[in-house]
Write a protein that holds these residues in place. Structure first.
Motif, mmCIF file in Angstrom:
data_model
loop_
_atom_site.group_PDB
_atom_site.id
_atom_site.type_symbol
_atom_site.label_atom_id
_atom_site.label_comp_id
_atom_site.label_asym_id
_atom_site.label_seq_id
_atom_site.Cartn_x
_atom_site.Cartn_y
_atom_site.Cartn_z
ATOM 1 N N ILE A 1 57.282 -37.983 -27.781
ATOM 2 C CA ILE A 1 56.522 -36.735 -27.706
ATOM 3 C C ILE A 1 56.337 -36.405 -26.226
ATOM 4 O O ILE A 1 55.926 -37.266 -25.447
ATOM 5 C CB ILE A 1 55.138 -36.884 -28.380
ATOM 6 N N ARG B 1 54.448 -42.886 -36.413
ATOM 7 C CA ARG B 1 55.899 -42.706 -36.357
ATOM 8 C C ARG B 1 56.319 -41.794 -35.194
ATOM 9 O O ARG B 1 57.484 -41.440 -35.064
ATOM 10 C CB ARG B 1 56.404 -42.142 -37.668
ATOM 11 N N ALA B 2 55.379 -41.409 -34.374
ATOM 12 C CA ALA B 2 55.680 -40.518 -33.252
ATOM 13 C C ALA B 2 56.560 -41.228 -32.232
ATOM 14 O O ALA B 2 56.284 -42.341 -31.817
ATOM 15 C CB ALA B 2 54.390 -40.042 -32.594
ATOM 16 N N ARG B 3 57.622 -40.578 -31.869
ATOM 17 C CA ARG B 3 58.542 -41.100 -30.863
ATOM 18 C C ARG B 3 58.863 -39.976 -29.879
ATOM 19 O O ARG B 3 59.190 -38.867 -30.272
ATOM 20 C CB ARG B 3 59.855 -41.574 -31.494
ATOM 21 N N GLU C 1 59.680 -32.631 -38.182
ATOM 22 C CA GLU C 1 60.606 -33.743 -38.004
ATOM 23 C C GLU C 1 59.995 -35.078 -38.413
ATOM 24 O O GLU C 1 60.655 -36.107 -38.362
ATOM 25 C CB GLU C 1 61.056 -33.820 -36.538
ATOM 26 N N GLY C 2 58.718 -35.086 -38.804
ATOM 27 C CA GLY C 2 58.050 -36.333 -39.163
ATOM 28 C C GLY C 2 57.691 -37.166 -37.945
ATOM 29 O O GLY C 2 57.424 -38.353 -38.046
ATOM 30 N N ASN C 3 57.684 -36.551 -36.790
ATOM 31 C CA ASN C 3 57.415 -37.226 -35.525
ATOM 32 C C ASN C 3 55.917 -37.127 -35.214
ATOM 33 O O ASN C 3 55.506 -36.490 -34.250
ATOM 34 C CB ASN C 3 58.253 -36.569 -34.420
ATOM 35 N N VAL C 4 55.101 -37.763 -36.088
ATOM 36 C CA VAL C 4 53.648 -37.703 -35.952
ATOM 37 C C VAL C 4 53.036 -39.067 -36.233
ATOM 38 O O VAL C 4 53.666 -39.935 -36.816
ATOM 39 C CB VAL C 4 53.036 -36.657 -36.927
ATOM 40 N N SER D 1 45.581 -40.747 -38.497
ATOM 41 C CA SER D 1 46.213 -40.012 -37.414
ATOM 42 C C SER D 1 45.401 -38.759 -37.138
ATOM 43 O O SER D 1 44.684 -38.282 -38.027
ATOM 44 C CB SER D 1 47.630 -39.587 -37.816
ATOM 45 N N HIS E 1 57.257 -28.333 -34.606
ATOM 46 C CA HIS E 1 58.572 -28.982 -34.605
ATOM 47 C C HIS E 1 58.424 -30.484 -34.838
ATOM 48 O O HIS E 1 59.125 -31.063 -35.671
ATOM 49 C CB HIS E 1 59.266 -28.707 -33.270
ATOM 50 N N CYS E 2 57.499 -31.112 -34.120
ATOM 51 C CA CYS E 2 57.269 -32.556 -34.282
ATOM 52 C C CYS E 2 56.829 -32.859 -35.706
ATOM 53 O O CYS E 2 57.289 -33.830 -36.316
ATOM 54 C CB CYS E 2 56.226 -33.043 -33.281
#
Length: 106
Positions: free
Chosen positions: A30, A26-28, A20-23, A87, A16-17
């Motif tokens: 988590i 750019r991770a927000r 959503e590009g949440n990696v 990353s 899911h992360c």
């Protein structure tokens, strides 16, 4: 709770992360392990298992363009290229990463 369910759902949350590009940088927001367990997050629907980071073969020219774009603009296409350079899970071949990029300098 069943440990296998928690592990399977943790992988689904990672997917899911990723979707959503949440990696990477750019991770927000988590969820950390303590929050994951206390909030019983394994009971949520995270949309299934992680997608593969690279869905089709990426040519050397495309890697070079992607890294150059990332270096100059900070833009990265995680659905196509996987996690951004430096990353966890980064799939960029080492020969396309400059020393400056590896150290985090753009």
């Amino acid at each position: 709770a069943d440990p296998e369910t928690i592990i399977r759902q943790a992988a689904a949350y990672a997917g899911h992360c990723f979707r959503e590009g949440n990696v990477g940088e750019r991770a927000r927001f988590i969820k950390q392990a303590q929050a994951w367990l206390n909030q019983r997050a394994w009971e949520a629907d995270w949309g299934g298992a992680p997608e593969p980071a690279v869905q089709a073969e990426i040519t050397p020219d495309e890697w070079q363009r992607a890294v150059a774009t990332f270096r100059h603009t900070g833009e990265w296409a995680p659905r196509r290229h996987g996690p951004e350079p430096d990353s966890p899970g980064c799939r960029v071949p080492a020969q396309y990463l400059s020393e400056n990029l590896r150290r985090g300098a753009a």
